[in-house]
Design an enzyme around this catalytic site. Sequence first.
Site, PDB file in Angstrom:
ATOM      1  CE  LYS A  79      26.923  60.422  -0.107  1.00  0.00           C
ATOM      2  NZ  LYS A  79      27.202  58.974  -0.031  1.00  0.00           N
ATOM      3  CB  SER A 154      28.611  57.995  -3.806  1.00  0.00           C
ATOM      4  OG  SER A 154      28.121  57.678  -2.528  1.00  0.00           O
ATOM      5  CB  SER A 178      29.759  55.632  -0.714  1.00  0.00           C
ATOM      6  OG  SER A 178      29.473  55.372  -2.054  1.00  0.00           O
TER       7      SER A 178
HETATM    8  N1  GLN Z   1      30.402  52.766  -5.751  1.00  0.00           N
HETATM    9  C1  GLN Z   1      29.298  51.972  -5.327  1.00  0.00           C
HETATM   10  C2  GLN Z   1      28.133  52.166  -6.256  1.00  0.00           C
HETATM   11  O1  GLN Z   1      28.256  52.903  -7.161  1.00  0.00           O
HETATM   12  C3  GLN Z   1      28.946  52.288  -3.906  1.00  0.00           C
HETATM   13  C4  GLN Z   1      28.115  53.481  -3.745  1.00  0.00           C
HETATM   14  C5  GLN Z   1      27.783  53.753  -2.321  1.00  0.00           C
HETATM   15  O2  GLN Z   1      28.325  53.135  -1.414  1.00  0.00           O
HETATM   16  N2  GLN Z   1      26.842  54.652  -2.134  1.00  0.00           N
HETATM   17  O3  GLN Z   1      27.126  51.582  -6.101  1.00  0.00           O
END
Ligand code: GLN
Length: 470
Positions: A79, A154, A178
């Site tokens: 990532k 994400s 995420s």
């Molecule tokens: N979807 C969640 C957020 O927007 C989690 C994001 C993540 O785990 N990096 O905060």
Amino acid sequence: MNNFTNLTIKTAREKLDKKEFSSVELTKYYLEQIKKHNDRLNAFITITEHEALTMAEKADEKIHNGESTPLLGIPLALKDIYVTKGIKTTAASKVLENYVGHYDGTVVKKLKDAGVVILGKTNLDAWAHGSSGENSDFGPTKNPYNTDYVPGGSSSGSPTAVAADMALAASGTDTGGSIRLPASFCNVVGLKPTYGRVSRYGVIAMASSLDSIGHFTKTVEDNALYLQASAGGDPMDATTPPVAVPDYSEKLDHGVKGLKIGVPKEYFIEGLDPKVRELTEKALSWYQSQGAKLVEVSLPHTKYAIEVYYIIQTAEVSSNLARYTGVRYGDERSVFGDEAKRRIMLGTYVLSAGYYDAFYKKAMQVRTLLIKDVKDAFEKVDVMITPASPTLPWKLGEKTTDPLSMYLSDIFTVHANLVGIPGLSVPIGFVDGLPVGMQILGPHFKEDLLYQVGNAFEKEHPFWMERPVL
Ligand code: GLN
């Protein structure tokens, strides 16, 4: 060219050792796949072809000399939030568009020491803010099973790359879901380890008390090998306790007979897609048929988890993003996207004098109750199983103008981050061609137990073999 579609880390290792193919050949195959599919799927931000081939050559030399460690010569992707020496790390934000790290973070260093091949850096929601993969300054990633749909975020590019055979496995981060949510949307296995199990050093911080570093693989067995190479205490990250790292593969085949599986009643609620519910219940019945005992448990404060998460997370985001002043890294003045700005504003607000007690402090108090809920549950059961996401993958664009509905997709995943426990997402089938995953939750540092429970199901239901048609 060989067809490597159903290759796993495990089988690739055997074939590399038997010299059925070389790491260079394998690497070339994935680079070829990336070239074929990346324009359409947008899974990679940076492709490191030259570096990958050099790493593969080195790995082949070692294999030639009889070395055989689990990840030697295995092509992976990271990532684009893992800092890599000499290679750009953008966090999918224009702020860091030209940032080239001058060091490798701990996990990257460990993976390089294990002899992996790094194919490139994968797309994400900018700064890891998002649940769909659409909030990237480099364009959205598409779901490999149906390119009209989101892959989840994400960490959007990593599971897409694994599913679309553009990497054998890939790393992500999980602050509120995420890893688990996109894993379930892309029919791959994803682990959010215990907070502190894997060092955060050299991974761009989102919300520091929630960030967990984990990986996407085709199979549970592969995930155990990947975690093995990256877990452990690290003097560079004070939140990694010196808890011994067990052999994560040891209990894989121990089955589930006699295990108590908790089913939290607050997770099977209105708003849960009936088809997701059906597949999750089917998986639960299968466990029961294998001699596991299903026990209804209650996590009574679940209804506050999203609110608590979006207060604590934004507070920490506002503090972490304050470092992008343009002095050392990028220039934030005109380039922070709307979502980052929204979180900075919310976070600054909940921390400000006059509101701190009502929001941040209150959220921290409820976080303590969420911790107690989970502790109480694990006095009665060994693991808990829930859906990973309340819905199927949604169409691109469907939620981009409605942040609240986007935030609600994290409803089943944020609890684990607030409490610090591990969660594993495992494929449980398809609805109209779109993948669905379940989430297995366990007590702190029980990743081996999650693998045991996940592997039992996967061995009988190898959904990972149903590859997307591209
Ligand atoms: N979807 C969640 C957020 O927007 C989690 C994001 C993540 O785990 N990096 O905060």
